[in-house]
Design a protein around this motif. Sequence first.
Motif: not given
Length: 319
Positions: A201-212
């Motif tokens: 989707a060419k969304i560069a201003h979001a990140q995903v992270r491993h986290g609880d």
Amino acid sequence: MALDVALNIFRAIGEETRLRIMVLLSRGELTVSEITSILGQSQPRVSRHLKILADAGLVERHREGAWMFYRTTADAGDNDEPPRQAVLRAVWDMAKADDRILARDSDRFDQVRVARAAQAAAYFEENAGEWNRLRNLHLPEQDIEARILDIVGSNPVDLFIDMGTGTGRMLEIFAPLYSSAVGYDLSPEMLAIARANLDQAKIAHAQVRHGDIFSLPLEASTADVVCIHQVLHFLGDPGAAVAEGARLLKTGGRLIISDFAPHDLEFLREEHAHRRLGFSDAEVSDWCATSKLKLTQVETLSPISADKQRLTVKIWRCE
Ligand SMILES: C[S@@+](CC[C@H](N)C(=O)[O-])C[C@H]1O[C@@H](n2cnc3c(N)ncnc32)[C@H](O)[C@@H]1O
């Protein structure tokens, strides 16, 4: 308070198994079968003890389908009845005590919690690739998404946090609204799909992270919007996740929760790893109040078809 009521409270707590149950429940809500397996005692025996604790007003029960949940009664504040207040406070202190039996109970409580999380994680590992189809089963997703966008409103959002981001769908639909976003999830499989979806989707201003989501590596009061979309019904302690979301919110920020209204589709526990069968407005409102938030808007999206297997979706806005 009458003398007999006070005596009931002290009698209820003055027995080893019941004291152990109280200390366990001070760490979080449990089902009868979980308490039974932690204590290694028979279900009728545990149920009898729980009844005595409930009659004395020390625990509350809550039936959902075939499962009965128990938790300690909430209020031990200054307005609570003095003997009950004293007992609940003593139980919280006991939970910190250095005692062999309580330490073993506490280890078993952790094992139950880990087993519960592993069961849900296995489900997500298996279904990650299918999630976008599964999440559509209940109501047309476009309807829910349109309502969520509406409820969040158009105020600028510097930081958007998505708790339990799954395939990252919430990060996608809110992308035009935020300056930056982070989605957290425990499942590596879900995170891999979320990354691919954001790239596509060419969304560069979001990140995903491993986290609880029970303890996110973020400072308090940093987010403008926190979203918990279709996650709470998998959790052992949904209220704790709401509290963590509330911790992240800036003053004036909004916590958006979407989940199911109370229902009786028991098979979702077996087949889709659900723990809770939906939530009432009152329960969500109580969690918000505990975190010093107010429930300011409730949306109810009922299924269009009369199919009994379709669920009502709720969206709660808290601020
Ligand atoms: C039903 S999916 C919903 C995903 C997404 N919010 C959506 O609506 O499509 C629930 C997600 O919560 C994640 N999850 C469950 N427990 C979690 C936890 N303790 N911490 C982080 N993520 C968790 C699961 O891995 C899963 O991806």
